[in-house]
Structure formats: structure tokens, C-alpha cells
Write a protein that holds these residues in place. Structure first.
Motif, PDB file in Angstrom:
ATOM      1  N   MET A   1     -29.625  -5.156  83.110  1.00 16.88           N
ATOM      2  CA  MET A   1     -30.835  -4.620  82.497  1.00 16.88           C
ATOM      3  C   MET A   1     -30.859  -5.063  81.037  1.00 16.88           C
ATOM      4  O   MET A   1     -29.824  -5.080  80.371  1.00 16.88           O
ATOM      5  CB  MET A   1     -30.842  -3.098  82.572  1.00 16.88           C
ATOM      6  CG  MET A   1     -30.941  -2.554  83.983  1.00 16.88           C
ATOM      7  SD  MET A   1     -32.478  -3.011  84.793  1.00 16.88           S
ATOM      8  CE  MET A   1     -33.646  -2.083  83.837  1.00 16.88           C
ATOM      9  N   PRO A   2     -32.049  -5.429  80.529  1.00 19.13           N
ATOM     10  CA  PRO A   2     -32.128  -5.848  79.121  1.00 19.13           C
ATOM     11  C   PRO A   2     -31.874  -4.671  78.182  1.00 19.13           C
ATOM     12  O   PRO A   2     -32.038  -3.512  78.557  1.00 19.13           O
ATOM     13  CB  PRO A   2     -33.568  -6.350  78.986  1.00 19.13           C
ATOM     14  CG  PRO A   2     -34.310  -5.694  80.098  1.00 19.13           C
ATOM     15  CD  PRO A   2     -33.327  -5.475  81.197  1.00 19.13           C
ATOM     16  N   GLU A   3     -31.460  -4.966  76.989  1.00 20.55           N
ATOM     17  CA  GLU A   3     -31.272  -3.928  75.976  1.00 20.55           C
ATOM     18  C   GLU A   3     -32.590  -3.214  75.743  1.00 20.55           C
ATOM     19  O   GLU A   3     -33.656  -3.831  75.789  1.00 20.55           O
ATOM     20  CB  GLU A   3     -30.797  -4.560  74.661  1.00 20.55           C
ATOM     21  CG  GLU A   3     -29.404  -5.128  74.722  1.00 20.55           C
ATOM     22  CD  GLU A   3     -28.330  -4.065  74.744  1.00 20.55           C
ATOM     23  OE1 GLU A   3     -28.520  -3.004  74.113  1.00 20.55           O
ATOM     24  OE2 GLU A   3     -27.309  -4.293  75.406  1.00 20.55           O
ATOM     25  N   TRP A   4     -32.531  -1.927  75.516  1.00 18.27           N
ATOM     26  CA  TRP A   4     -33.750  -1.154  75.269  1.00 18.27           C
ATOM     27  C   TRP A   4     -33.567  -0.360  73.999  1.00 18.27           C
ATOM     28  O   TRP A   4     -32.514   0.229  73.806  1.00 18.27           O
ATOM     29  CB  TRP A   4     -34.049  -0.224  76.431  1.00 18.27           C
ATOM     30  CG  TRP A   4     -35.346   0.481  76.261  1.00 18.27           C
ATOM     31  CD1 TRP A   4     -35.520   1.778  75.900  1.00 18.27           C
ATOM     32  CD2 TRP A   4     -36.655  -0.070  76.409  1.00 18.27           C
ATOM     33  NE1 TRP A   4     -36.840   2.080  75.821  1.00 18.27           N
ATOM     34  CE2 TRP A   4     -37.567   0.958  76.125  1.00 18.27           C
ATOM     35  CE3 TRP A   4     -37.141  -1.315  76.728  1.00 18.27           C
ATOM     36  CZ2 TRP A   4     -38.937   0.769  76.172  1.00 18.27           C
ATOM     37  CZ3 TRP A   4     -38.503  -1.490  76.777  1.00 18.27           C
ATOM     38  CH2 TRP A   4     -39.383  -0.457  76.501  1.00 18.27           C
ATOM     39  N   PRO A   5     -34.519  -0.307  73.142  1.00 17.34           N
ATOM     40  CA  PRO A   5     -35.783  -1.034  73.208  1.00 17.34           C
ATOM     41  C   PRO A   5     -35.608  -2.490  72.803  1.00 17.34           C
ATOM     42  O   PRO A   5     -34.718  -2.822  72.041  1.00 17.34           O
ATOM     43  CB  PRO A   5     -36.681  -0.292  72.224  1.00 17.34           C
ATOM     44  CG  PRO A   5     -35.743   0.322  71.240  1.00 17.34           C
ATOM     45  CD  PRO A   5     -34.463   0.603  72.001  1.00 17.34           C
ATOM     46  N   THR A   6     -36.488  -3.321  73.312  1.00 21.63           N
ATOM     47  CA  THR A   6     -36.458  -4.730  72.955  1.00 21.63           C
ATOM     48  C   THR A   6     -37.057  -4.891  71.552  1.00 21.63           C
ATOM     49  O   THR A   6     -37.768  -4.001  71.072  1.00 21.63           O
ATOM     50  CB  THR A   6     -37.282  -5.575  73.939  1.00 21.63           C
ATOM     51  OG1 THR A   6     -38.651  -5.175  73.857  1.00 21.63           O
ATOM     52  CG2 THR A   6     -36.784  -5.420  75.361  1.00 21.63           C
ATOM     53  N   PRO A   7     -36.805  -6.003  70.885  1.00 22.58           N
ATOM     54  CA  PRO A   7     -37.378  -6.208  69.546  1.00 22.58           C
ATOM     55  C   PRO A   7     -38.908  -6.180  69.548  1.00 22.58           C
ATOM     56  O   PRO A   7     -39.526  -5.815  68.551  1.00 22.58           O
ATOM     57  CB  PRO A   7     -36.860  -7.588  69.139  1.00 22.58           C
ATOM     58  CG  PRO A   7     -35.633  -7.803  69.962  1.00 22.58           C
ATOM     59  CD  PRO A   7     -35.875  -7.067  71.252  1.00 22.58           C
ATOM     60  N   GLU A   8     -39.527  -6.531  70.690  1.00 23.86           N
ATOM     61  CA  GLU A   8     -40.990  -6.553  70.773  1.00 23.86           C
ATOM     62  C   GLU A   8     -41.590  -5.181  71.068  1.00 23.86           C
ATOM     63  O   GLU A   8     -42.796  -5.003  70.999  1.00 23.86           O
ATOM     64  CB  GLU A   8     -41.455  -7.523  71.871  1.00 23.86           C
ATOM     65  CG  GLU A   8     -41.029  -8.952  71.665  1.00 23.86           C
ATOM     66  CD  GLU A   8     -39.619  -9.212  72.200  1.00 23.86           C
ATOM     67  OE1 GLU A   8     -39.115  -8.447  73.047  1.00 23.86           O
ATOM     68  OE2 GLU A   8     -39.005 -10.184  71.733  1.00 23.86           O
TER      69      GLU A   8
END
Length: 66
Positions: free
Chosen positions: A9-16
Motif C-alpha cells: 500500500m502506498p504511504e498515506w497521505p501522499t504528497p498530492e
């Protein structure tokens, strides 16, 4: 049991990521002060159009219950 090839799973929150509160502020959205704010008396062009919508809604809800 875990799978060795599971996607990470991607890191949360993403930079965007922009929080909902910030999105609302940017768009000038204000909290609802009254249910009257939600009223749309001209949403349906006729009583017949409203009746057709309600009949379709009723049918779709009953289909999901089967």
C-alpha cells in the motif's frame, strides 16, 4: 497467512493529498445552514417526471433486496 507477492500500500497521505476541508475552502463551499439550502423545487419539470423517477427508484431498490 500472508502472501509474499502482495502489493504494498502506498504511504498515506501522499504528497498530492489535499484534505476535504481544504478542497471545500478552495472551492468556496460553505456548510449547510438549513435543510432549505438543499431544496430544489424546480428539479423535475413536471409531476409526471417526478412520478417516473420515484417508480424507477422504487423498482431499483426492490431489485437490490431480492
Amino acid at each position: 497467512m500472508t502472501s509474499s507477492n502482495a502489493e504494498q500500500m502506498p504511504e498515506w497521505p501522499t504528497p498530492e493529498h489535499v484534505p476535504a476541508e481544504e478542497q471545500a475552502r478552495r472551492q468556496g463551499i460553505r456548510p449547510i445552514a438549513s435543510v432549505d439550502d438543499l431544496a430544489r423545487p424546480d428539479l423535475f419539470e413536471s409531476d409526471e417526471e417526478l412520478d417516473e423517477f420515484l417508480a424507477d427508484l422504487y423498482t431499483s431498490r426492490r431489485a437490490g433486496a431480492a
